[in-house]
Write a protein that holds these residues in place. Structure first.
Motif, PDB file in Angstrom:
ATOM      1  N   GLN A  85       2.407  -2.520   3.353  1.00 24.67           N
ATOM      2  CA  GLN A  85       4.393  -3.141   3.209  1.00 24.67           C
ATOM      3  C   GLN A  85       4.397  -1.667   2.539  1.00 24.67           C
ATOM      4  N   VAL A  86       5.018   0.025   2.791  1.00 28.02           N
ATOM      5  CA  VAL A  86       5.408   0.892   1.726  1.00 28.02           C
ATOM      6  C   VAL A  86       6.695   1.080   1.600  1.00 28.02           C
ATOM      7  N   TYR A  87       7.176   0.220   1.763  1.00 25.91           N
ATOM      8  CA  TYR A  87       8.735   0.229   2.327  1.00 25.91           C
ATOM      9  C   TYR A  87       9.370  -1.161   1.847  1.00 25.91           C
ATOM     10  N   ALA A  88       9.833  -1.496   0.427  1.00 22.99           N
ATOM     11  CA  ALA A  88      10.687  -2.045  -0.234  1.00 22.99           C
ATOM     12  C   ALA A  88      11.714  -2.255  -0.898  1.00 22.99           C
ATOM     13  N   ALA A  89      12.906  -3.507  -1.785  1.00 22.96           N
ATOM     14  CA  ALA A  89      14.051  -2.471  -2.162  1.00 22.96           C
ATOM     15  C   ALA A  89      13.352  -1.557  -3.284  1.00 22.96           C
ATOM     16  N   GLY A  90      14.860  -1.013  -3.339  1.00 21.93           N
ATOM     17  CA  GLY A  90      14.639  -0.124  -3.776  1.00 21.93           C
ATOM     18  C   GLY A  90      13.230   1.620  -3.590  1.00 21.93           C
ATOM     19  N   SER A  91      13.085   1.632  -2.416  1.00 24.37           N
ATOM     20  CA  SER A  91      12.406   3.067  -1.720  1.00 24.37           C
ATOM     21  C   SER A  91      13.014   3.590  -1.251  1.00 24.37           C
ATOM     22  N   THR A 136       8.197   4.721  -6.893  1.00 29.20           N
ATOM     23  CA  THR A 136       7.399   2.787  -6.381  1.00 29.20           C
ATOM     24  C   THR A 136       7.871   1.755  -7.648  1.00 29.20           C
ATOM     25  N   ARG A 137       8.464   2.879  -8.719  1.00 25.67           N
ATOM     26  CA  ARG A 137       9.064   2.678 -10.320  1.00 25.67           C
ATOM     27  C   ARG A 137       9.756   1.627  -9.521  1.00 25.67           C
ATOM     28  N   ARG A 138      11.185   0.909  -9.431  1.00 23.59           N
ATOM     29  CA  ARG A 138      11.994   0.184  -8.902  1.00 23.59           C
ATOM     30  C   ARG A 138      11.415  -0.210  -8.231  1.00 23.59           C
ATOM     31  N   THR A 139      10.899  -0.368  -6.860  1.00 25.23           N
ATOM     32  CA  THR A 139      10.163  -1.188  -6.417  1.00 25.23           C
ATOM     33  C   THR A 139       9.587  -2.497  -7.491  1.00 25.23           C
ATOM     34  N   PHE A 140       8.277  -1.827  -7.955  1.00 24.43           N
ATOM     35  CA  PHE A 140       7.473  -2.123  -8.844  1.00 24.43           C
ATOM     36  C   PHE A 140       8.116  -3.152  -9.545  1.00 24.43           C
ATOM     37  N   ALA A 141       8.929  -2.621 -10.092  1.00 26.64           N
ATOM     38  CA  ALA A 141       9.986  -3.406 -11.827  1.00 26.64           C
ATOM     39  C   ALA A 141      10.603  -4.900 -10.630  1.00 26.64           C
ATOM     40  N   ARG A 142      11.612  -4.939  -9.656  1.00 24.75           N
ATOM     41  CA  ARG A 142      11.626  -5.897  -8.527  1.00 24.75           C
ATOM     42  C   ARG A 142      10.560  -6.820  -8.137  1.00 24.75           C
ATOM     43  N   TYR A 143       9.800  -6.190  -7.538  1.00 28.96           N
ATOM     44  CA  TYR A 143       8.889  -6.771  -7.929  1.00 28.96           C
ATOM     45  C   TYR A 143       8.308  -8.222  -8.586  1.00 28.96           C
ATOM     46  N   ALA A 144       7.988  -7.971  -9.909  1.00 32.78           N
ATOM     47  CA  ALA A 144       7.428  -8.238 -11.080  1.00 32.78           C
ATOM     48  C   ALA A 144       8.113  -9.122 -11.506  1.00 32.78           C
ATOM     49  N   GLN A 145       9.391  -9.043 -10.988  1.00 35.33           N
ATOM     50  CA  GLN A 145      10.537  -9.994 -11.803  1.00 35.33           C
ATOM     51  C   GLN A 145      10.420 -10.997 -10.627  1.00 35.33           C
ATOM     52  N   VAL A 188       0.818  -1.282  -0.095  1.00 35.31           N
ATOM     53  CA  VAL A 188      -0.035   0.222  -0.135  1.00 35.31           C
ATOM     54  C   VAL A 188       0.821   1.369  -0.321  1.00 35.31           C
ATOM     55  N   TYR A 189       0.668   1.670  -1.026  1.00 34.95           N
ATOM     56  CA  TYR A 189       1.987   3.277  -1.166  1.00 34.95           C
ATOM     57  C   TYR A 189       0.841   4.399  -1.685  1.00 34.95           C
ATOM     58  N   VAL A 190       1.501   5.086  -1.082  1.00 31.70           N
ATOM     59  CA  VAL A 190       0.375   6.444  -1.329  1.00 31.70           C
ATOM     60  C   VAL A 190       1.273   7.758  -1.053  1.00 31.70           C
ATOM     61  N   ALA A 191       0.728   8.129  -2.354  1.00 32.15           N
ATOM     62  CA  ALA A 191       2.149   9.736  -2.433  1.00 32.15           C
ATOM     63  C   ALA A 191       0.481  10.761  -2.060  1.00 32.15           C
TER      64      ALA A 191
END
Length: 334
Positions: A300-306, A239-248, A226-229
């Protein structure tokens, strides 16, 4: 509806692990001040995907930095623990923190065979060891002594000290799976529904859990990214980097980097994510609540790439712009 935070403790290559821990601690302090219900830490070993081998130790430090926020594991991987030691460690943290521990228990992911091998444990034993550990913990916390004769563990009249503040059905949270939902309902344990997986399977688990409760009180906590701006565009960029890592990692898909496309929306749905403005996030959370009937949303608002600063702002927006809307709506329905 209660709101909590989750940390998988995954990082990008080259990121300082020490910095990871300090940033999580700072976010936990902020969440405590803003009224979040709990913070949950995942357990991972050896791999860069997650850098958290001892969540109870990290939560012990966080307990000294905070005042009221719950201290959860999501989850400890039970097969790696000597059950009596796990019972003692969690009970001690519950005493030191004033009764704030939520001991989330799981068996470890089946795709982590190399991790089990390094611990010298057959991955085929993971479910059996976990179920035995849960029963040992129940005896430890409800009876104060453990008498158990199983396939993997045997104990005779072992007294547990210190005793935690609460009984097992308040202290133990089980990761939802085909082998745990009825057990959780039978004993009144709280249920942790993971982020990864099909929504239909998650609804099935929750329905089976509620049926097994047989009108006893229960608790369903649903984990989602859950990510809000301030705007949807900002949320998507942050969240671009995190989204890409999780998609993979989750889907095996090399995302093309474009937002606003059907692929982006489909991936977000498949990965159980909501990324957007306060209005968009509140709307999606309400839809999930209507569909699943959960008691707690673990965000989860914070992950790899955040970025740490952006995650702090996302936590603030959740607390000030999203939480009041949903809690007010729930109060009106009641």
């Amino acid at each position: 509806m209660r709101f909590s935070l989750f940390y998988n403790c995954d990082i990008t290559p080259g990121t300082s692990v020490r910095e990871l821990y300090r940033e999580i601690e700072a976010q936990a302090v902020l969440a405590d001040q803003l009224g979040f219900d709990a913070i949950y830490l995942a357990e991972h070993h050896f791999e860069v995907y997650g850098r958290q081998p001892a969540p109870l130790i990290s939560l012990s430090r966080i307990s000294g930095l905070t005042r009221r926020i719950g201290l959860g594991t999501a989850v400890v991987e039970a097969p790696y623990y000597q059950p009596l030691r796990l019972a003692e460690d969690a009970a001690l943290l519950d005493v030191l923190s004033g009764g704030r521990v939520r001991l989330g228990i799981g068996s470890g992911a089946r795709n982590k065979a190399a991790e089990f091998a390094k611990f010298g444990i057959s991955i085929e034993e993971k479910t059996g060891r976990t179920l035995e550990t849960i029963e040992i913990l129940r005896q430890a916390y409800d009876l104060g002594t453990v008498d158990f004769d199983g396939d993997y563990y045997r104990f005779t009249d072992v007294e547990i000290c210190p005793r935690p503040f609460r009984n097992a059905n308040d202290l133990i949270w089980l990761a939802a799976s085909d082998s745990t939902v009825e057990l959780a309902g039978k004993h009144g344990y709280r249920l942790l529904v993971p982020r990864v997986g099909a929504a239909e399977r998650h609804r099935e688990w929750i329905d089976r859990y509620r049926a097994a409760l047989q009108d006893r009180p229960g608790w369903v906590a649903l984990l989602r990214f859950v990510y809000v701006a301030e705007t949807a565009r900002e949320a998507e960029e942050q969240t671009r980097r995190t989204f890409a890592r999780y998609a993979q990692y989750d889907c095996g898909i090399a995302w093309d980097g474009r937002t606003g496309t059907r692929e982006y929306r489909d991936l977000m749905k498949q990965m159980n994510m909501v990324i957007g403005s306060p209005d968009e996030v509140a709307e999606q959370l309400q839809q999930w609540h209507d569909a699943f009937g959960f008691d707690e949303i673990i965000c989860q608002v914070y992950a790899a790439g955040s970025e740490h600063a952006a995650s702090l702002r996302a936590i603030e927006l959740l607390a000030r712009e999203v939480m009041p809307r949903l809690q007010s709506a729930a109060a009106e329905r009641r």
